[in-house]
Write a protein that holds these residues in place. Structure first.
Motif, PDB file in Angstrom:
ATOM      1  N   ASP A  21       0.870  -1.179   0.000  1.00  8.88           N
ATOM      2  CA  ASP A  21       0.000   0.000   0.000  1.00  8.88           C
ATOM      3  C   ASP A  21       0.907   1.229   0.000  1.00  8.88           C
ATOM      4  O   ASP A  21       2.130   1.106  -0.188  1.00  8.88           O
ATOM      5  CB  ASP A  21      -1.016  -0.034   1.168  1.00  8.88           C
ATOM      6  N   GLU A  22       0.319   2.385   0.233  1.00 11.09           N
ATOM      7  CA  GLU A  22       1.076   3.639   0.140  1.00 11.09           C
ATOM      8  C   GLU A  22       2.245   3.682   1.129  1.00 11.09           C
ATOM      9  O   GLU A  22       3.283   4.286   0.865  1.00 11.09           O
ATOM     10  CB  GLU A  22       0.101   4.793   0.411  1.00 11.09           C
ATOM     11  N   HIS A  23       2.061   3.075   2.287  1.00 10.28           N
ATOM     12  CA  HIS A  23       3.045   3.228   3.358  1.00 10.28           C
ATOM     13  C   HIS A  23       3.834   1.972   3.722  1.00 10.28           C
ATOM     14  O   HIS A  23       4.845   2.074   4.414  1.00 10.28           O
ATOM     15  CB  HIS A  23       2.333   3.742   4.620  1.00 10.28           C
ATOM     16  N   ALA A  24       3.352   0.806   3.311  1.00 12.66           N
ATOM     17  CA  ALA A  24       3.977  -0.442   3.758  1.00 12.66           C
ATOM     18  C   ALA A  24       4.009  -1.483   2.650  1.00 12.66           C
ATOM     19  O   ALA A  24       3.233  -1.420   1.682  1.00 12.66           O
ATOM     20  CB  ALA A  24       3.215  -1.003   4.958  1.00 12.66           C
ATOM     21  N   VAL A  25       4.946  -2.414   2.817  1.00 18.25           N
ATOM     22  CA  VAL A  25       5.085  -3.537   1.883  1.00 18.25           C
ATOM     23  C   VAL A  25       5.332  -4.779   2.724  1.00 18.25           C
ATOM     24  O   VAL A  25       5.993  -4.705   3.776  1.00 18.25           O
ATOM     25  CB  VAL A  25       6.290  -3.313   0.920  1.00 18.25           C
TER      26      VAL A  25
END
Ligand code: 5GP
Ligand code: ZN
Length: 113
Positions: A21-25
């Protein structure tokens, strides 16, 4: 800066990414220590737990939410799982970009080695 996890997050280095997502992988650990062994990382480079700032509290909380979603997806939520975050030498941290290890699919021992 040379960081393998930044490179994975930016998809410059291949990994079995299972969530983004935008902030995490999140991706499969290359050397799994349990039937389920996933690493959850922020896209932002933070070297160790000691480097987390107060303005990153929401980001760090988000990593736990991602682990929550993946644990359910992997079907280990009911039986249980372990989240591990190693910091510096005594804990055995080898990659200096914070990550949660999501470990499950077998019985875990306590205390850890
Ligand atoms: P640490 O010891 O820093 O807590 O954990 C680092 C983890 O990253 C180890 O479990 C190791 O197997 C994993 N790892 C290191 N390099 C790579 C890589 O290039 N790809 C993937 N998928 N995992 C890696
Ligand atoms: Zn990094």
């Amino acid at each position: 800066m040379n960081c393998i996890f930044c490179d994975i997050a930016e998809e410059k280095v291949p990994a079995e990414i299972i969530y983004r997502d935008e902030h995490a992988v999140a991706f499969e650990d290359i050397n799994p220590k349990a039937p389920v062994h996933v690493l959850v990382i922020p896209r932002k480079h933070i070297s160790t737990v000691l480097d987390i700032n107060e303005n990153e509290n929401q980001l760090v909380g988000h990593l736990f939410q991602v682990a929550n979603v993946i644990a359910r997806k992997k079907g280990i939520d009911e039986k249980g799982f372990r989240l591990v975050c190693n910091c510096n030498r005594d804990a055995g941290q080898t990659v200096f970009h914070i990550h949660l290890h999501l470990l499950g699919g077998r019985l875990m021992h306590w205390p850890p080695g």
